[in-house]
Design a protein around this motif. Structure first.
Motif, PDB file in Angstrom:
ATOM      1  N   VAL A  71       0.986  -1.189   0.024  1.00  0.00           N
ATOM      2  CA  VAL A  71      -0.099  -0.012   0.004  1.00  0.00           C
ATOM      3  C   VAL A  71       0.822   1.251   0.020  1.00  0.00           C
ATOM      4  O   VAL A  71       0.599   2.145  -0.852  1.00  0.00           O
ATOM      5  CB  VAL A  71      -0.895   0.052   1.258  1.00  0.00           C
ATOM      6  N   TYR A  72       1.892   1.305   0.877  1.00  0.00           N
ATOM      7  CA  TYR A  72       2.823   2.459   0.815  1.00  0.00           C
ATOM      8  C   TYR A  72       3.642   2.593  -0.608  1.00  0.00           C
ATOM      9  O   TYR A  72       3.606   3.614  -0.985  1.00  0.00           O
ATOM     10  CB  TYR A  72       3.528   2.267   2.181  1.00  0.00           C
ATOM     11  N   ALA A  73       4.077   1.679  -0.955  1.00  0.00           N
ATOM     12  CA  ALA A  73       4.823   1.493  -2.261  1.00  0.00           C
ATOM     13  C   ALA A  73       3.797   2.016  -3.354  1.00  0.00           C
ATOM     14  O   ALA A  73       4.271   2.969  -4.085  1.00  0.00           O
ATOM     15  CB  ALA A  73       5.189   0.242  -2.668  1.00  0.00           C
ATOM     16  N   PHE A  74       2.564   1.755  -3.316  1.00  0.00           N
ATOM     17  CA  PHE A  74       1.812   2.209  -4.593  1.00  0.00           C
ATOM     18  C   PHE A  74       1.425   3.852  -4.158  1.00  0.00           C
ATOM     19  O   PHE A  74       1.430   4.629  -5.055  1.00  0.00           O
ATOM     20  CB  PHE A  74       0.284   1.736  -4.463  1.00  0.00           C
ATOM     21  N   ALA A  75       1.145   4.034  -2.857  1.00  0.00           N
ATOM     22  CA  ALA A  75       1.058   5.590  -2.576  1.00  0.00           C
ATOM     23  C   ALA A  75       2.247   6.594  -2.848  1.00  0.00           C
ATOM     24  O   ALA A  75       2.103   7.649  -3.396  1.00  0.00           O
ATOM     25  CB  ALA A  75       0.854   5.532  -1.057  1.00  0.00           C
ATOM     26  N   LYS A  76       3.587   5.908  -2.798  1.00  0.00           N
ATOM     27  CA  LYS A  76       4.541   6.486  -3.067  1.00  0.00           C
ATOM     28  C   LYS A  76       4.722   6.926  -4.477  1.00  0.00           C
ATOM     29  O   LYS A  76       5.294   8.052  -4.954  1.00  0.00           O
ATOM     30  CB  LYS A  76       5.796   5.838  -2.558  1.00  0.00           C
ATOM     31  N   LYS A  77       4.338   5.959  -5.476  1.00  0.00           N
ATOM     32  CA  LYS A  77       4.336   6.168  -6.807  1.00  0.00           C
ATOM     33  C   LYS A  77       3.333   7.193  -7.044  1.00  0.00           C
ATOM     34  O   LYS A  77       3.421   8.156  -7.955  1.00  0.00           O
ATOM     35  CB  LYS A  77       3.708   4.791  -7.518  1.00  0.00           C
ATOM     36  N   ILE A  78       1.964   7.239  -6.324  1.00  0.00           N
ATOM     37  CA  ILE A  78       1.159   8.242  -6.674  1.00  0.00           C
ATOM     38  C   ILE A  78       1.561   9.763  -6.389  1.00  0.00           C
ATOM     39  O   ILE A  78       1.893  10.641  -7.197  1.00  0.00           O
ATOM     40  CB  ILE A  78      -0.333   8.178  -6.099  1.00  0.00           C
ATOM     41  N   ARG A  79       2.344   9.661  -5.015  1.00  0.00           N
ATOM     42  CA  ARG A  79       2.798  11.155  -4.745  1.00  0.00           C
ATOM     43  C   ARG A  79       3.880  11.551  -5.682  1.00  0.00           C
ATOM     44  O   ARG A  79       4.008  12.657  -6.038  1.00  0.00           O
ATOM     45  CB  ARG A  79       3.726  10.643  -3.501  1.00  0.00           C
ATOM     46  N   GLY A  80       4.926  10.543  -6.145  1.00  0.00           N
ATOM     47  CA  GLY A  80       6.097  10.922  -7.257  1.00  0.00           C
ATOM     48  C   GLY A  80       5.412  11.502  -8.357  1.00  0.00           C
ATOM     49  O   GLY A  80       5.830  12.582  -9.054  1.00  0.00           O
ATOM     50  N   GLN A  81       4.371  11.073  -9.012  1.00  0.00           N
ATOM     51  CA  GLN A  81       3.555  11.570 -10.132  1.00  0.00           C
ATOM     52  C   GLN A  81       3.073  12.656 -10.058  1.00  0.00           C
ATOM     53  O   GLN A  81       3.163  13.813 -10.739  1.00  0.00           O
ATOM     54  CB  GLN A  81       2.345  10.711 -10.610  1.00  0.00           C
ATOM     55  N   SER A  82       2.335  13.098  -8.926  1.00  0.00           N
ATOM     56  CA  SER A  82       1.825  14.379  -8.449  1.00  0.00           C
ATOM     57  C   SER A  82       2.904  15.210  -8.330  1.00  0.00           C
ATOM     58  O   SER A  82       2.902  16.474  -8.884  1.00  0.00           O
ATOM     59  CB  SER A  82       1.011  14.168  -7.056  1.00  0.00           C
ATOM     60  N   ARG A  83       3.970  15.034  -7.776  1.00  0.00           N
ATOM     61  CA  ARG A  83       5.100  15.983  -7.571  1.00  0.00           C
ATOM     62  C   ARG A  83       5.729  16.321  -8.962  1.00  0.00           C
ATOM     63  O   ARG A  83       5.857  17.538  -9.261  1.00  0.00           O
ATOM     64  CB  ARG A  83       6.280  15.422  -6.612  1.00  0.00           C
ATOM     65  N   SER A  84       5.872  15.285  -9.704  1.00  0.00           N
ATOM     66  CA  SER A  84       6.458  15.786 -11.219  1.00  0.00           C
ATOM     67  C   SER A  84       5.738  16.589 -11.906  1.00  0.00           C
ATOM     68  O   SER A  84       5.884  17.454 -12.751  1.00  0.00           O
ATOM     69  CB  SER A  84       7.117  14.492 -11.893  1.00  0.00           C
ATOM     70  N   LYS A  85       4.318  16.023 -12.026  1.00  0.00           N
ATOM     71  CA  LYS A  85       3.091  17.070 -12.525  1.00  0.00           C
ATOM     72  C   LYS A  85       3.263  18.405 -12.151  1.00  0.00           C
ATOM     73  O   LYS A  85       3.339  19.321 -12.863  1.00  0.00           O
ATOM     74  CB  LYS A  85       1.761  16.543 -12.384  1.00  0.00           C
ATOM     75  N   GLU A  86       3.170  18.573 -10.769  1.00  0.00           N
ATOM     76  CA  GLU A  86       3.219  19.984 -10.406  1.00  0.00           C
ATOM     77  C   GLU A  86       4.759  20.655 -10.729  1.00  0.00           C
ATOM     78  O   GLU A  86       4.544  21.814 -11.148  1.00  0.00           O
ATOM     79  CB  GLU A  86       3.455  19.829  -8.889  1.00  0.00           C
ATOM     80  N   PHE A  87       5.879  19.879 -10.763  1.00  0.00           N
ATOM     81  CA  PHE A  87       7.175  20.506 -11.126  1.00  0.00           C
ATOM     82  C   PHE A  87       6.798  21.175 -12.693  1.00  0.00           C
ATOM     83  O   PHE A  87       7.132  22.181 -13.035  1.00  0.00           O
ATOM     84  CB  PHE A  87       8.057  19.389 -11.155  1.00  0.00           C
TER      85      PHE A  87
END
Ligand SMILES: NC(=O)c1ccc[n+]([C@@H]2O[C@H](COP(=O)([O-])OP(=O)(O)OC[C@H]3O[C@@H](n4cnc5c(N)ncnc54)[C@H](OP(=O)(O)O)[C@@H]3O)[C@@H](O)[C@H]2O)c1
Length: 379
Positions: A71-87
């Motif tokens: 669960v944490y690993a999948f959440a991390k993936k979503i976080r990563g996508q969001s950060r690079s999208k914001e960037f």
């Protein structure tokens, strides 16, 4: 559009109804997406963003044994996508924004417990420490030792996370929030009385007015799906005791489950070592007991199974009472739950909240309401 990322644990009556309600919510909402990225039962989990549409077939074909680390690993993936999208969205030439913009999307994570599992509750603090808010319909966490109750709240405070559990008492009825609001605003609460259980409400509402034996009504309630498969769970009063304890702790009492005085409606000889088939065979034993209770009623009285919390004496009690037909409790019908809240400002006329106190649709709606409250507080 803002986004809340949700992991749902439990896909029984309430969980599967909740998934449907979230899918409907997403179709209507123009401002917020509830991104269900994990749907799990006790052994398997489906990991997929926006998983609500066609989830059942996907769960059948794609769910696999999991642990919280998945669960944490999948959440991390979503976080990563969001950060690079914001960037990219901001087109800055420095580091991605940190902390992220509130409501930006990928950063809000929420775990929903729609199990009845004591084991799953052990995951709450690890989930909180890994960035998850918690919404639960499961009463266990709030009725374990007071030490755990406090430990959980310390973890929430330290990690700045929310924990909502409106459906722990009265399913979709706004009981906990009302009591919390009164208590937090300084209103002195004197007493809370109620018919807390839909099944016990049905049993005594019907038994008090119909010329049928108690066991006949118990069978009817079973056929309507109102009682637990083993009706002794309802009749033991323990579930009502748990709800009473939750309300007591909400208004500042530091009580334990064992402090609740519970009158069990299961005769000793049908408890303990008796199996469920033996109980069913002997269920007519209950008839004489409740017929005697009924014979003691005055003309303007009915039997009610109540939970009562007296703040002056600090007593919590679950019991069968002779109730006047003129009170809110005396007037309940069907399988309704009803709560009378006596306070300083309301005086002798209590604040009354009444309605369906169980059922998958109203409970899932209450859980969804809690999810949206968390979303509102963090966006
Ligand atoms: N139904 C109501 O009217 C109502 C009203 C208020 C509150 N509630 C509360 O809502 C909760 C759910 O009720 P329900 O009627 O939906 O129960 P249910 O139909 O029995 O479903 C329970 C679900 O939880 C899953 N589960 C059990 N242990 C788990 C674990 N360790 N990790 C992840 N999933 C686990 C089960 O999966 P498996 O099949 O793999 O065991 C199942 O999918 C309960 O706490 C109940 O007290 C219900």
């Amino acid at each position: 559009m803002s986004q809340i990322n949700i992991a749902i644990f439990g896909i029984g009556n309430v969980g599967s109804t909740l998934i449907k309600q979230i899918a409907d919510y997403n179709k209507k909402s123009k401002t917020q997406n509830l991104n269900v990225f994990c749907i799990a039962n006790s052994t398997l989990a489906l990991f997929q963003e926006n998983a609500t549409e066609g989830w059942s077939a996907n769960f059948e074909s794609q769910a696999y044994p999991y642990s919280l680390d998945d669960v944490y690993a999948f959440a991390k993936k979503i976080r990563g996508q969001s950060r690079s999208k914001e960037f990219n969205d901001f087109n800055t030439d420095a580091e991605p924004p940190s902390p992220p913009r509130r409501g930006a999307g990928g950063e809000v994570f929420l775990a929903v417990d729609v199990t009845a599992s004591p084991e799953f509750v052990e995951n709450y603090i690890p989930l909180i420490e890994n960035g998850f808010h918690i919404v639960t319909a499961n009463k266990i966490a709030n009725t374990l030792s007071f030490e755990f109750y406090q430990e959980l709240r310390v973890a929430l405070e330290l990690n700045n996370k929310k924990f909502l559990y409106e459906t722990n008492v009265g399913a979709g009825l706004p009981i906990i929030e009302t009591i919390k609001n009164l208590h937090n605003s300084g209103e002195e609460i004197h007493k809370i009385r109620g018919v807390f259980s839909g099944s016990l409400s049905y049993l005594f509402n019907t038994f008090s007015v119909e010329e049928k034996s108690f066991s006949e009504i118990l069978l009817e309630a079973d056929a309507l799906g109102l009682t637990e498969p083993d009706a002794r769970e309802d009749l033991s009063g323990k579930d009502v005791a748990r709800k009473l304890l939750i309300l007591g702790r909400e208004v500042g009492l530091t009580k334990e489950f064992t402090d609740v005085k519970v009158q069990s409606l299961v005769p000793k000889e049908l408890n303990g070592q008796t199996t469920l088939p033996q109980f069913r065979e002997s269920v007519k034993t209950l008839d004489a007991i409740f017929a005697e209770n009924k014979s003691k009623l005055g003309a303007d009285e009915v039997l009610r199974h109540v939970g009562e919390l007296d703040l002056k004496t600090q007593k919590l009690e679950v019991k069968l009472v002779q109730e006047s037909k003129t009170t809110a409790l005396g007037q309940t019908q069907g399988a309704d739950a009803v709560f009378e809240i006596y306070t300083e400002s309301y005086g002798d006329q209590p604040l009354v909240i009444q309605g369906a106190g169980a059922g998958k649709a109203v409970t899932a709606r209450g859980v969804l309401g809690d999810i949206l409250k968390v979303a509102q507080s963090v966006n």
